[in-house]
Design a protein around this motif. Structure first.
Motif, mmCIF file in Angstrom:
data_model
loop_
_atom_site.group_PDB
_atom_site.id
_atom_site.type_symbol
_atom_site.label_atom_id
_atom_site.label_comp_id
_atom_site.label_asym_id
_atom_site.label_seq_id
_atom_site.Cartn_x
_atom_site.Cartn_y
_atom_site.Cartn_z
ATOM 1 N N MET A 91 -2.772 5.727 -6.018
ATOM 2 C CA MET A 91 -1.763 6.213 -5.088
ATOM 3 C C MET A 91 -2.339 7.312 -4.199
ATOM 4 O O MET A 91 -3.428 7.823 -4.450
ATOM 5 C CB MET A 91 -0.559 6.778 -5.850
ATOM 6 N N ARG A 92 -1.608 7.645 -3.152
ATOM 7 C CA ARG A 92 -1.872 8.839 -2.355
ATOM 8 C C ARG A 92 -0.808 9.876 -2.706
ATOM 9 O O ARG A 92 0.059 9.631 -3.546
ATOM 10 C CB ARG A 92 -1.859 8.507 -0.868
ATOM 11 N N LEU A 93 -0.860 11.006 -2.034
ATOM 12 C CA LEU A 93 0.085 12.075 -2.322
ATOM 13 C C LEU A 93 1.452 11.842 -1.688
ATOM 14 O O LEU A 93 2.378 12.613 -1.899
ATOM 15 C CB LEU A 93 -0.473 13.423 -1.844
ATOM 16 N N GLY A 94 1.573 10.784 -0.928
ATOM 17 C CA GLY A 94 2.828 10.467 -0.267
ATOM 18 C C GLY A 94 2.541 9.721 1.025
ATOM 19 O O GLY A 94 1.382 9.430 1.351
ATOM 20 N N PHE A 95 3.595 9.402 1.757
ATOM 21 C CA PHE A 95 3.417 8.700 3.027
ATOM 22 C C PHE A 95 3.224 9.704 4.163
ATOM 23 O O PHE A 95 2.150 9.808 4.734
ATOM 24 C CB PHE A 95 4.608 7.789 3.315
ATOM 25 N N THR B 106 -2.072 12.342 2.089
ATOM 26 C CA THR B 106 -0.980 11.420 2.390
ATOM 27 C C THR B 106 -1.502 10.272 3.248
ATOM 28 O O THR B 106 -2.637 10.312 3.757
ATOM 29 C CB THR B 106 0.144 12.125 3.150
ATOM 30 N N LYS B 107 -0.659 9.282 3.442
ATOM 31 C CA LYS B 107 -1.018 8.173 4.320
ATOM 32 C C LYS B 107 -1.245 8.671 5.742
ATOM 33 O O LYS B 107 -2.224 8.306 6.400
ATOM 34 C CB LYS B 107 0.092 7.117 4.305
ATOM 35 N N VAL B 108 -0.362 9.534 6.237
ATOM 36 C CA VAL B 108 -0.465 10.034 7.610
ATOM 37 C C VAL B 108 -1.752 10.827 7.794
ATOM 38 O O VAL B 108 -2.380 10.777 8.860
ATOM 39 C CB VAL B 108 0.775 10.881 7.963
ATOM 40 N N GLY C 277 0.799 -1.219 0.000
ATOM 41 C CA GLY C 277 0.000 0.000 0.000
ATOM 42 C C GLY C 277 0.830 1.267 0.000
ATOM 43 O O GLY C 277 1.861 1.385 -0.672
ATOM 44 N N ALA C 278 0.408 2.262 0.788
ATOM 45 C CA ALA C 278 0.975 3.607 0.736
ATOM 46 C C ALA C 278 2.431 3.678 1.171
ATOM 47 O O ALA C 278 3.144 4.611 0.791
ATOM 48 C CB ALA C 278 0.130 4.561 1.582
ATOM 49 N N VAL C 279 2.912 2.725 1.956
ATOM 50 C CA VAL C 279 4.303 2.775 2.399
ATOM 51 C C VAL C 279 5.263 2.710 1.220
ATOM 52 O O VAL C 279 6.397 3.219 1.294
ATOM 53 C CB VAL C 279 4.591 1.646 3.411
ATOM 54 N N LEU C 280 4.832 2.135 0.108
ATOM 55 C CA LEU C 280 5.707 2.029 -1.058
ATOM 56 C C LEU C 280 5.942 3.370 -1.730
ATOM 57 O O LEU C 280 6.835 3.490 -2.585
ATOM 58 C CB LEU C 280 5.120 1.030 -2.066
ATOM 59 N N LEU C 281 5.152 4.373 -1.370
ATOM 60 C CA LEU C 281 5.370 5.712 -1.928
ATOM 61 C C LEU C 281 6.688 6.308 -1.449
ATOM 62 O O LEU C 281 7.150 7.323 -1.984
ATOM 63 C CB LEU C 281 4.201 6.628 -1.557
ATOM 64 N N LYS C 282 7.314 5.680 -0.466
ATOM 65 C CA LYS C 282 8.653 6.085 -0.038
ATOM 66 C C LYS C 282 9.714 5.599 -1.018
ATOM 67 O O LYS C 282 10.879 6.020 -0.918
ATOM 68 C CB LYS C 282 8.956 5.515 1.352
#
Length: 325
Positions: free
Chosen positions: A140-144, A171-173, A109-114
């Motif tokens: 995707m999201r805009l980032g983690f 973002t994920k956060v 999931g979103a952690v891969l945006l790193k």
């Protein structure tokens, strides 16, 4: 303009996909994510999570279904995508947006945006593995934890071969905390040459109009807003076409709610079926006061027969009528 129904894990299963697409306005939908780790998943996984594949890869009213995968191993994702295509998947979608902690901890999931390089490698491998005529898309999201890499991630997906990118504008956060940053969708669209879909915080027509103005994109994906207001896609499609918009009344929604319950009774264990009904009802309370009243009646009810009575359903008779329809 395309309007898509979002792939919400644990919520938008084949039952809700069937009910919502029958309301109208939805151009395509996506499975809940199919988690891939270290092997090619058997056909039984698809029978559980994507049963529409075995009836033309579409819902009962003909809305196309895409198959979504989640994972971090490019080769394993590619092998599973190729197998899904043999089962009839018309589009392969890749999940880089799930914010769930358990998913992110297992490197999904979103952690891969790193890791933009890994995003690119995954899409490249999947694109190579599936037939050329079958598109590969991504969400995707805009980032983690920050938005600084949003454009780089989107470019990695597009350069890898993604034909479309859905951007959840947080973002994920940030999770689902308002607001959605639609202005960043515009920046992503400027960075890539493939169509970008805006996703996040579209609850009504006014939200859609603002999202369209701020993001500058026409295509959208609806998630919680469509679950809470089942005719939202139909309303938006009508407004876009310059037609009169007539909202679905509670009386019109009730047969769909009853059918959702009947399908849940048939397909889900009696232990869990009531919870699925309450889950949807809780979201409907945002749009319908009547849903709040019904939810309060059902919230502590776990007996399926009692729920039948509260919904005014004679379950066995309804099954016979549905079978003969």
């Amino acid at each position: 303009m395309q309007i898509a129904l979002a792939p919400m894990e644990g919520l938008v299963d084949e039952i809700l996909r069937d009910v919502l697409t029958r309301v109208g306005g939805i151009d395509w939908c996506v499975t809940e994510f199919i988690r891939v780790t270290e092997r090619v998943l058997p056909a039984s996984t698809y029978q559980k999570l994507a049963p529409e594949l075995f009836s033309g890869a579409q819902t009962a009213v003909g809305t196309p279904l895409r198959v979504q995968f989640l994972g971090s191993d490019p080769s394993c994702l590619a092998d599973n995508a190729a197998y899904a295509c043999t089962l009839g998947a018309p589009v392969i979608d890749l999940n880089f947006g799930c914010p769930a902690k358990t998913v992110n901890k297992s490197r999904g999931g979103a952690v891969l945006l790193k890791e933009p390089e890994l995003l690119h490698a995954i899409v490249c491998e999947v694109r190579r593995a599936v037939p050329a005529a079958i598109p590969v898309t991504a969400k995707m999201r805009l980032g983690f934890d920050h938005k600084d890499d949003a454009m780089e991630c989107a470019q990695a997906l597009a350069d890898g071969g993604a034909a479309q990118i859905v951007v959840h504008a947080r973002t994920k956060v940030e999770g689902y905390k308002p607001p959605a940053h639609w202005e960043w969708v515009a920046r992503v669209q400027e960075a890539v040459k493939v169509p970008v879909f805006a996703n996040g915080d579209i609850w009504n027509l006014d939200d859609w109009q603002r999202c369209r103005e701020v993001s500058g994109v026409e295509d959208i994906m609806l998630g919680r807003g469509l679950v809470a207001r089942p005719d939202l896609a139909r309303q938006i499609a009508a407004a876009k076409a310059g037609q009169a918009v007539v909202a679905m009344s509670w009386a019109e929604l009730q047969p769909l709610l009853a059918d959702f319950w009947l399908q849940a009774r048939r397909k889900i264990s009696p232990r869990y079926a009531p919870g699925r009904l309450k889950q949807w009802l809780a979201m409907l309370t945002r749009s319908y006061p009547e849903a709040t009243e019904l939810f309060n009646l059902l919230r502590r009810e776990s007996d399926c027969l009692h729920i039948d009575a509260l919904l005014g359903i004679q379950f066995a008779e309804a099954q016979r009528q549905q079978a003969s329809a």
